[in-house]
Scaffold this active site. Structure first.
Site, PDB file in Angstrom:
ATOM      1  N   ALA A 258     -54.633  35.114  21.849  1.00  0.00           N
ATOM      2  CA  ALA A 258     -55.181  35.038  23.197  1.00  0.00           C
ATOM      3  C   ALA A 258     -56.702  35.149  23.247  1.00  0.00           C
ATOM      4  CB  ALA A 258     -54.549  36.134  24.053  1.00  0.00           C
ATOM      5  N   ARG A 259     -57.277  36.021  22.444  1.00  0.00           N
ATOM      6  CA  ARG A 259     -58.708  36.311  22.559  1.00  0.00           C
ATOM      7  C   ARG A 259     -59.597  35.259  21.917  1.00  0.00           C
ATOM      8  NH1 ARG A 259     -58.297  41.605  18.677  1.00  0.00           N
ATOM      9  NH2 ARG A 259     -57.840  40.547  16.702  1.00  0.00           N
ATOM     10  N   GLU A 260     -59.019  34.311  21.208  1.00  0.00           N
ATOM     11  CA  GLU A 260     -59.801  33.319  20.478  1.00  0.00           C
ATOM     12  C   GLU A 260     -60.133  32.142  21.398  1.00  0.00           C
ATOM     13  OE1 GLU A 260     -57.440  32.604  16.963  1.00  0.00           O
ATOM     14  OE2 GLU A 260     -57.464  34.728  16.420  1.00  0.00           O
ATOM     15  N   ARG A 312     -54.756  40.117  21.840  1.00  0.00           N
ATOM     16  CA  ARG A 312     -54.409  39.142  20.798  1.00  0.00           C
ATOM     17  C   ARG A 312     -53.022  38.531  20.967  1.00  0.00           C
ATOM     18  NH1 ARG A 312     -55.140  38.265  14.994  1.00  0.00           N
ATOM     19  NH2 ARG A 312     -53.151  38.118  13.891  1.00  0.00           N
ATOM     20  N   ASN A 330     -48.356  34.252  15.726  1.00  0.00           N
ATOM     21  CA  ASN A 330     -48.582  33.652  14.408  1.00  0.00           C
ATOM     22  C   ASN A 330     -48.008  34.501  13.274  1.00  0.00           C
ATOM     23  OD1 ASN A 330     -49.614  31.275  13.182  1.00  0.00           O
ATOM     24  ND2 ASN A 330     -51.291  32.467  12.297  1.00  0.00           N
ATOM     25  N   ARG A 331     -47.121  35.396  13.622  1.00  0.00           N
ATOM     26  CA  ARG A 331     -46.260  36.079  12.652  1.00  0.00           C
ATOM     27  C   ARG A 331     -44.793  35.903  13.023  1.00  0.00           C
ATOM     28  NH1 ARG A 331     -50.843  36.299  11.446  1.00  0.00           N
ATOM     29  NH2 ARG A 331     -52.025  37.952  10.392  1.00  0.00           N
ATOM     30  N   HIS A 383     -57.901  28.337  15.145  1.00  0.00           N
ATOM     31  CA  HIS A 383     -58.080  29.763  15.365  1.00  0.00           C
ATOM     32  C   HIS A 383     -59.569  30.096  15.292  1.00  0.00           C
ATOM     33  CE1 HIS A 383     -53.816  31.278  14.633  1.00  0.00           C
ATOM     34  NE2 HIS A 383     -53.715  29.993  14.311  1.00  0.00           N
ATOM     35  N   SER A 384     -59.884  31.364  15.413  1.00  0.00           N
ATOM     36  CA  SER A 384     -61.209  31.870  15.076  1.00  0.00           C
ATOM     37  C   SER A 384     -61.031  33.329  14.635  1.00  0.00           C
ATOM     38  CB  SER A 384     -62.161  31.786  16.280  1.00  0.00           C
ATOM     39  OG  SER A 384     -61.860  32.754  17.274  1.00  0.00           O
ATOM     40  N   TYR A 435     -56.108  36.273   3.440  1.00  0.00           N
ATOM     41  CA  TYR A 435     -55.178  37.391   3.237  1.00  0.00           C
ATOM     42  C   TYR A 435     -53.771  36.905   3.536  1.00  0.00           C
ATOM     43  CZ  TYR A 435     -56.396  37.574   8.213  1.00  0.00           C
ATOM     44  OH  TYR A 435     -56.671  37.235   9.515  1.00  0.00           O
TER      45      TYR A 435
END
Length: 496
Positions: A258-260, A312, A330-331, A383-384, A435
């Site tokens: 959400a925050r991206e 997020r 995204n998980r 994404h960012s 990661y």
């Protein structure tokens, strides 16, 4: 209405269909009730403009001859006024980040990595970019109440740090200067939509733009709602057609976190270029069918605008309150779900949900992409931040059999992005380069949907603004995203 509506805007839409065509108002005019119901502002409460709109139009039925239809209309509007009052009284206060800071902790050894991991696990900080593979630093958000404690801990551990953002709330306030109502009205009257790419726009503007494109270019564009979010917001996909049978297709999405905000802004900029400036970008983009979902997580995105800028996840179990609401979408994809780089604890930022595809947003994406999997040859999710082009796998430090080809195309895209805007993008497999992150959409697209070219692009910047990237960076960043997309278009057409 009270049970089924997720916000006042949706409740209004429930009432509007009850405005029938009715003749003979008290002025003797032959007209319908519907024209007396102007389109309401589709904004989530609390919203004083919406409340004023309701007060103005609520009792319109009283202007007409008495009758059962008018009585229903009047009751309908009265209910909405009461609902607006109730909502305004139960609003969530906007979260402020006054005094919060973004720190970059410098890391020079494995021992220092272990110290930083322990700090992340303590919940005294929130890691913004995670402890990446071979990383020499990590960015963490520190709230005011933890600031002294965290800094003292770093100094006592002989860890150095830099303050990237002195006051997070000040950065948020400066991030997105909005045009005036008069400027927006002038723009909408001149262009037919509200999008500018000089500001970050709300969901209603993005969806309105997609609808406008479909109306303005009906042979080129069409809009399909592939599902709804937890709170009932539509997941709108724009198809940009090649108008050629058998064309390969590319899926593009944004806004899964959400925050991206730079992600949906980049995706809508790409849409603009592939439609209104289509013929300036060569045959490659015209010979591909595009399926584009600008906002995968509309509930979270709207929540970042009205309540918590740095949220997020989605808004699953939103009534649980605080950071324990929501799932990291995204998980939540069901390929290698629940493994490394995800969490089974609801209060964590990387909470994977109760099971793969437990969330309606990820399930909708899965169902749609699988229905087109024989046509879709590339899957690109924006994404960012950090400036990476990542390919599978994200669940572990391994690579797919065709990783050399994935790497070749990614490096070609990185070169194109550099030429377009001057930013350097790091290329590599996700878990090895950044990661581990199990349950990601890119791994699912490659592993389950069997899509050839699958990439996650982490857009600008490298941390000096982080998620709060000022809006004057939209066009430079989005131009780089467009350059990458054009490379993928060329490559899918070269497939045999």
């Amino acid at each position: 209405v009270l049970v089924t509506c997720q916000d006042v805007g949706q409740c209004i839409k429930v009432c509007l269909p009850c405005a029938p065509h009715r003749a003979d108002n008290r002025f003797g005019e032959q007209r319908a009730l519907a024209p007396f119901c102007p389109a309401p502002p589709y904004l989530s409460p609390p919203n004083t403009h919406l409340f004023a709109w309701l007060l103005k139009h609520a009792f319109i039925g009283e202007s007409y001859e008495a009758g059962p239809v008018v009585a229903r209309m009047s009751r309908c509007w009265s209910l909405l006024v009461l609902l607006a009052v109730a909502v305004s009284g139960t609003r969530e206060d906007k979260i402020t980040y006054q005094g919060a800071q973004l720190l970059r902790i410098n890391i020079t050894s494995e021992e220092e990595q272990d110290i930083v991991r322990a700090l992340e696990d303590s919940d005294d900080v929130e890691a913004w970019n995670g402890l990446a593979a071979n990383s020499t630093s990590v960015d963490v958000l520190v709230l005011p109440e933890n600031k002294d404690k965290v800094k003292e801990s770093l100094v006592s551990s002989n860890l150095t740090y830099d303050v990237l953002i002195q006051d997070m709330e000040a950065a948020i306030q400066e991030e997105n200067p909005m045009p005036s109502d008069e400027e927006i009205a002038e723009l909408e009257g001149r262009k037919g939509h509200r999008m500018t790419w000089q500001s970050y726009h709300r969901m209603q503007d993005v969806h309105g733009y997609l609808d406008w494109l479909a109306q303005s270019y009906p042979k080129l564009c069409s809009v399909q709602t592939i599902g709804n979010s937890v709170e009932g917001r539509p997941l709108k996909v724009l198809k940009i057609s090649s108008d050629k049978a058998g064309s390969p297709a590319i899926w593009v999405d944004g806004g899964i976190h959400a925050r991206e905000w730079i992600s949906p802004a980049t995706v809508t900029y790409i849409i603009n270029e592939l439609t209104e400036n289509r013929h300036t970008h060569g045959d490659a983009v015209q010979n591909v069918d595009w399926y584009i979902l600008p906002i995968v997580n509309p509930d979270g995105y709207e929540y970042t605008h009205r309540t918590d800028r740095l949220w997020r996840k989605n808004r699953s179990n939103g009534n649980s309150g605080g950071r324990c609401a929501g799932v990291d979408l995204n998980r939540n994809f069901a390929y290698k779900w629940g493994g490394a780089g995800s969490s089974h604890q609801p209060c964590k930022e990387i909470y994977a949900g109760s099971s793969g595809f437990s969330e309606p947003e990820t399930s909708a994406v899965s169902n749609f992409v699988l229905s087109k999997k024989d046509q879709i040859k590339a899957y690109v999710t924006f994404h960012s931040y950090g400036q990476y082009i990542l390919y599978p796998w994200g669940y572990d430090r391994v690579v797919p059999p065709d990783y050399k080809d994935l790497d070749r195309v990614a490096r070609k895209a990185a070169q194109a992005m550099y030429k377009a805007g001057g930013s350097t993008y790091t290329v590599g497999s996700a878990a090895t380069t950044l990661y581990a992150a199990s349950g990601g959409s890119d791994d699912w697209a490659k592993g389950s949907a069997k899509i050839k070219y699958t990439y996650t692009i982490e857009l600008r910047d490298r941390g000096y603004h982080g998620f709060v990237l000022p809006s004057n960076y939209i066009v430079p960043t989005a131009s780089e995203g467009l350059a990458a997309i054009k490379v993928f278009a060329q490559e899918v057409q070269a497939l045999k």
